[in-house]
Design an enzyme around this catalytic site. Structure first.
Site, short mmCIF file in Angstrom:
data_model
loop_
_atom_site.label_atom_id
_atom_site.label_comp_id
_atom_site.label_asym_id
_atom_site.label_seq_id
_atom_site.Cartn_x
_atom_site.Cartn_y
_atom_site.Cartn_z
N ARG A 11 20.88 -10.62 15.62
CA ARG A 11 20.96 -11.54 14.48
C ARG A 11 22.24 -12.36 14.55
O ARG A 11 22.27 -13.53 14.15
CB ARG A 11 20.89 -10.75 13.18
CG ARG A 11 19.57 -10.01 12.96
CD ARG A 11 19.59 -9.22 11.66
NE ARG A 11 18.35 -8.50 11.43
CZ ARG A 11 18.15 -7.24 11.76
NH1 ARG A 11 19.11 -6.55 12.34
NH2 ARG A 11 17.01 -6.65 11.50
N HIS A 49 23.43 -6.25 7.73
CA HIS A 49 22.01 -6.22 8.08
C HIS A 49 21.93 -6.53 9.56
O HIS A 49 21.75 -7.68 9.98
CB HIS A 49 21.24 -7.27 7.26
CG HIS A 49 19.80 -7.41 7.66
ND1 HIS A 49 18.94 -6.35 7.69
CD2 HIS A 49 19.09 -8.50 8.05
CE1 HIS A 49 17.74 -6.76 8.08
NE2 HIS A 49 17.81 -8.07 8.32
N ASN A 88 18.84 -15.26 8.96
CA ASN A 88 19.75 -14.42 9.73
C ASN A 88 20.73 -15.23 10.56
O ASN A 88 20.40 -16.32 11.00
CB ASN A 88 18.95 -13.48 10.64
CG ASN A 88 18.40 -12.29 9.89
OD1 ASN A 88 19.12 -11.68 9.10
ND2 ASN A 88 17.14 -11.96 10.12
N PRO A 89 21.94 -14.70 10.79
CA PRO A 89 22.45 -13.42 10.29
C PRO A 89 22.81 -13.52 8.81
O PRO A 89 23.70 -14.31 8.43
CB PRO A 89 23.69 -13.16 11.15
CG PRO A 89 24.15 -14.53 11.55
CD PRO A 89 22.92 -15.38 11.66
N VAL A 90 22.14 -12.76 7.98
CA VAL A 90 22.16 -12.99 6.55
C VAL A 90 23.55 -12.80 5.93
O VAL A 90 23.93 -13.55 5.03
CB VAL A 90 21.11 -12.11 5.84
CG1 VAL A 90 21.45 -10.64 5.93
CG2 VAL A 90 20.93 -12.54 4.40
N ARG A 109 12.77 0.33 4.54
CA ARG A 109 12.32 0.99 5.76
C ARG A 109 12.76 2.46 5.78
O ARG A 109 11.99 3.36 6.13
CB ARG A 109 12.88 0.27 6.98
CG ARG A 109 12.23 -1.09 7.24
CD ARG A 109 13.01 -1.91 8.26
NE ARG A 109 12.29 -3.12 8.64
CZ ARG A 109 12.86 -4.19 9.19
NH1 ARG A 109 14.18 -4.20 9.40
NH2 ARG A 109 12.13 -5.25 9.50
N ASP A 146 16.11 -2.94 5.02
CA ASP A 146 16.45 -1.74 5.78
C ASP A 146 16.35 -0.50 4.89
O ASP A 146 15.88 0.56 5.32
CB ASP A 146 17.87 -1.86 6.33
CG ASP A 146 18.07 -3.13 7.12
OD1 ASP A 146 17.64 -3.20 8.28
OD2 ASP A 146 18.64 -4.08 6.55
N HIS A 149 15.48 8.22 -2.75
CA HIS A 149 16.61 7.41 -3.22
C HIS A 149 17.74 7.48 -2.19
O HIS A 149 18.00 8.54 -1.61
CB HIS A 149 17.08 7.90 -4.58
CG HIS A 149 15.99 7.96 -5.60
ND1 HIS A 149 15.50 6.84 -6.24
CD2 HIS A 149 15.26 9.00 -6.05
CE1 HIS A 149 14.51 7.20 -7.06
NE2 HIS A 149 14.35 8.50 -6.96
N THR A 168 19.71 -11.23 1.10
CA THR A 168 18.77 -10.11 1.03
C THR A 168 19.39 -8.83 1.60
O THR A 168 18.99 -7.72 1.22
CB THR A 168 17.48 -10.42 1.80
OG1 THR A 168 17.81 -10.86 3.12
CG2 THR A 168 16.67 -11.49 1.09
N GLY A 215 16.00 -22.10 9.08
CA GLY A 215 16.75 -21.76 10.28
C GLY A 215 15.83 -21.37 11.42
O GLY A 215 14.62 -21.26 11.26
#
Length: 294
Positions: free
Chosen positions: A73, A160, A105-107, A136, A133, A153, A128, A64
């Site tokens: 996205r 996303h 994307n956009p996933v 991150r 995220d 955690h 994914t 893509g």
């Protein structure tokens, strides 16, 4: 190629099949990887097309157009749906039993589109999602509290994209919830939490504005998810899945903590969210649903 490099370096697959419209460049990439075998071990790398790739266990779709600076996205939808329409039929013919992992994307929208285009069961098609995220988030929280991110955690849930949110009620270190609790002498700070959440949400744009694209961290994410599938580990990841089992989340793909293994996903968990977090999740589902229905 960041995903292929991560897969190659970790020897997650016996064979990597690279597919791209620019076959000459792809051949160069395959040659470049193959020359590193003496350092990591034997991993076959070859170049094929979707029409002759043959049976495989896992397909990673990164095809893509890329996201431009200032572009969301969701702005990519029309261009990338057309790309997927040209690919999925070949995948159904060549490898109907493979798990498909969507990374383009956009996933969330493209994961749902792939499910609609493909004849394979929905549980064999996932995106994914917010795995990156969530990574991150854990990295930033770990930095703030001075701990290894693997000891953090918690999850980023929903789209996303711009409507994603940190489910702070799920975030903990050493089993201690961060909300309203001091951890290692560090008190809970709502302003810091909002800053971290903004950094997570805007990370892609910040990286794109500097280097033009994102690739390294998502490559590591893809390798981690591939490892879970190919080793059939039944590990929990915040991947984009079809969530019709939960009222109000029908007809969309979005990220919830999901069990992932050799046959794809086998159920998702809806954590005990606060009323505000649950409202954010349903709002995120509405954003994705509106775009998918166009």
């Amino acid at each position: 190629m960041a995903a292929a490099y991560s897969l190659f370096q970790r020897r997650i697959a016996n064979e990597l099949v690279l597919v791209d419209l620019d076959e000459r460049r792809t051949e160069g990439e395959a040659m470049d990887l193959l020359h590193g075998q003496s350092l990591v071990g034997r991993v076959d790398v070859c170049v094929r097309t979707t029409a002759d790739m043959g049976p495989v266990d896992l397909v990673v779709l990164t095809a893509g157009v890329g996201q431009e600076p200032g572009e969301t996205r969701l702005d990519l939808v029309a261009r990338n749906v057309a790309v997927f329409e040209s690919i999925v039929a070949d995948l159904d013919r060549q490898c109907p039993d493979a798990v498909i992992l969507v990374a383009s994307n956009p996933v969330d929208v493209l994961t749902r589109v792939t499910q609609q285009l493909s004849g394979r069961p929905n549980h064999r098609i996932l995106g994914t999602g917010t795995t990156l995220d969530t990574s991150r988030l854990r990295a930033l929280v770990g930095e703030h509290y001075g701990v290894d991110p693997q000891s953090v955690h918690g999850y980023v849930l929903g789209e996303h994209g711009d409507s994603e949110f940190v489910a702070w009620s799920t975030v903990n270190i050493a089993g201690v919830p961060l909300v309203d609790n001091p951890v290692f002498g560090q008190p809970w700070d709502r302003q810091t939490a909002e800053r971290i959440e903004a950094q997570v949400r805007n990370a892609a744009q910040e990286i794109i504005s500097r280097k033009g694209h994102t690739d390294l961290a998502i490559g590591l994410v893809i390798a981690s998810l591939a490892d879970t599938v190919l080793s059939d580990r039944a590990a929990i990841h915040s991947v984009s899945v079809e969530t019709s089992e939960f009222p109000g989340l029908e007809d969309v793909c979005l990220s919830l903590p999901s069990r992932l293994g050799g046959s794809g996903t086998s159920g998702s968990a809806l954590p005990p969210l606060t009323d505000d977090e649950l409202a954010k999740l349903h709002r995120s589902a509405g954003v994705i649903r509106d775009v998918t229905a166009r």
